[in-house]
Design a protein around this motif. Structure first.
Motif, PDB file in Angstrom:
ATOM      1  N   ALA A  45       0.759  -1.318  -0.023  1.00 49.24           N
ATOM      2  CA  ALA A  45      -0.084  -0.127   0.031  1.00 49.24           C
ATOM      3  C   ALA A  45       0.813   1.354   0.005  1.00 49.24           C
ATOM      4  O   ALA A  45       0.521   2.361  -0.570  1.00 49.24           O
ATOM      5  CB  ALA A  45      -0.852   0.052   1.203  1.00 49.24           C
ATOM      6  N   ILE A  46       2.067   1.044   0.574  1.00 51.97           N
ATOM      7  CA  ILE A  46       2.986   2.233   0.465  1.00 51.97           C
ATOM      8  C   ILE A  46       3.936   2.347  -0.665  1.00 51.97           C
ATOM      9  O   ILE A  46       4.235   3.286  -1.086  1.00 51.97           O
ATOM     10  CB  ILE A  46       3.543   2.089   1.996  1.00 51.97           C
ATOM     11  N   ALA A  47       4.458   1.057  -0.995  1.00 51.69           N
ATOM     12  CA  ALA A  47       5.440   0.979  -1.972  1.00 51.69           C
ATOM     13  C   ALA A  47       4.917  -0.192  -3.096  1.00 51.69           C
ATOM     14  O   ALA A  47       5.252  -1.445  -3.088  1.00 51.69           O
ATOM     15  CB  ALA A  47       6.662   0.417  -1.532  1.00 51.69           C
ATOM     16  N   PRO A  48       4.122   0.366  -4.017  1.00 47.62           N
ATOM     17  CA  PRO A  48       3.570  -0.754  -4.891  1.00 47.62           C
ATOM     18  C   PRO A  48       4.488  -1.459  -5.785  1.00 47.62           C
ATOM     19  O   PRO A  48       4.091  -2.541  -6.584  1.00 47.62           O
ATOM     20  CB  PRO A  48       2.414   0.312  -5.835  1.00 47.62           C
ATOM     21  N   ASN A  49       5.816  -0.912  -5.892  1.00 45.27           N
ATOM     22  CA  ASN A  49       6.817  -1.691  -6.618  1.00 45.27           C
ATOM     23  C   ASN A  49       7.442  -2.633  -6.002  1.00 45.27           C
ATOM     24  O   ASN A  49       8.387  -3.342  -6.394  1.00 45.27           O
ATOM     25  CB  ASN A  49       7.852  -0.678  -7.282  1.00 45.27           C
ATOM     26  N   ASN A  50       6.855  -3.052  -4.812  1.00 42.82           N
ATOM     27  CA  ASN A  50       7.493  -3.895  -3.814  1.00 42.82           C
ATOM     28  C   ASN A  50       9.004  -4.042  -3.753  1.00 42.82           C
ATOM     29  O   ASN A  50       9.678  -5.023  -3.619  1.00 42.82           O
ATOM     30  CB  ASN A  50       6.758  -5.645  -4.100  1.00 42.82           C
ATOM     31  N   ARG A  51       9.518  -2.821  -3.523  1.00 44.15           N
ATOM     32  CA  ARG A  51      10.896  -2.521  -3.243  1.00 44.15           C
ATOM     33  C   ARG A  51      10.884  -1.800  -2.058  1.00 44.15           C
ATOM     34  O   ARG A  51      10.300  -0.714  -2.116  1.00 44.15           O
ATOM     35  CB  ARG A  51      11.795  -2.016  -4.536  1.00 44.15           C
ATOM     36  N   ILE A  52      12.401  -1.964  -1.292  1.00 43.23           N
ATOM     37  CA  ILE A  52      12.735  -0.809  -0.372  1.00 43.23           C
ATOM     38  C   ILE A  52      13.509   0.096  -1.056  1.00 43.23           C
ATOM     39  O   ILE A  52      14.174  -0.202  -1.931  1.00 43.23           O
ATOM     40  CB  ILE A  52      13.153  -1.751   0.914  1.00 43.23           C
TER      41      ILE A  52
END
Length: 233
Positions: A45-52
């Motif tokens: 929900a915060i990082a839709p690219n699933n990356r830190i």
């Protein structure tokens, strides 16, 4: 307060370096990418690219609802504007910083990342791919070395451009690079390495994760992601 969703990778280090340099209050929220925590719905929900990394600013300057951001370059720019530090407001000086930030985001990071993958993590050694990315990393080191010929930092004054590039130079040996070939880059690297805030940022990383991010168990999680995989979450 800044909530920082973080893991101990070069892109994660960029943000802890900035936060340690400025003293901006933050809360560290580890996202263990080896265990697949980047696919949890609350993180997506915060990082839709699933990356830190990703952040949530719980106290934005406009006084409104919390602001969330993903992408390390965007985060650095946002935090620099929020604090008024490490990103000049003068249009010419700001442009210098921003073009080198984008250079790192579009060149140094992705190419060094592919270098890491094919040199260290690929299940089979592919000589063409290894040569391709080791040489391209060498070229990019050369670009940075030339840039630093007559200045102490990438954009003149210490800035988010330096914070973005430094973590991608740290693993130079694993990238099959020799800093002795790049004396101006080496001088810059050693200057940053000695900064107390950078020392604190890397010490923090060591306390959070002292084991390799990539191992036999995490390899599939990290390197076999597809769009279909995201749709399942």
């Amino acid at each position: 307060m800044i909530d920082l969703y973080y893991w101990t990778t070069p892109n994660g280090h960029k943000i802890t370096i900035f936060l340690e340099e400025t003293g901006l209050p933050y809360r560290l929220l580890p996202v263990n990418i080896s265990a697949g925590e980047q696919f949890k719905p609350e993180f997506l929900a915060i990082a839709p690219n699933n990356r830190i990394p990703a952040i949530v600013d719980t106290e934005p300057a406009d006084g409104g609802d919390p602001i969330s951001l993903f992408e390390s370059g965007a985060i650095l720019e946002y935090l620099a504007d929020k604090t008024g530090q490490f990103l000049p407001q003068d249009v010419r000086a700001r442009t210098e910083v921003m073009q080198w930030l984008f250079w790192q985001m579009g060149g140094l990071g992705p190419m060094a990342g592919q270098n890491h993958h094919f040199v260290q993590y690929a299940p089979e050694q592919l000589p063409y791919a290894i040569e391709r990315y080791v040489k391209e990393t060498h070229r990019l080191y050369g670009v940075l070395n030339k840039r630093l010929t007559d200045r102490p930092f990438i954009a003149g004054e210490y800035s988010i451009a330096d914070m973005a590039c430094y973590p991608w130079i740290v693993p130079y040996e694993r990238q099959r690079q020799n800093l002795e070939e790049f004396p101006h880059l080496k001088r810059w690297f050693e200057r940053l390495q000695a900064r107390p805030a950078i020392e604190r940022a890397y010490a923090l990383a060591g306390r959070i994760n002292s084991t390799p991010t990539v191992n036999d168990q995490s390899r599939s999680v990290l390197f076999n992601q597809t769009g279909a995989h995201l749709q399942e979450k």
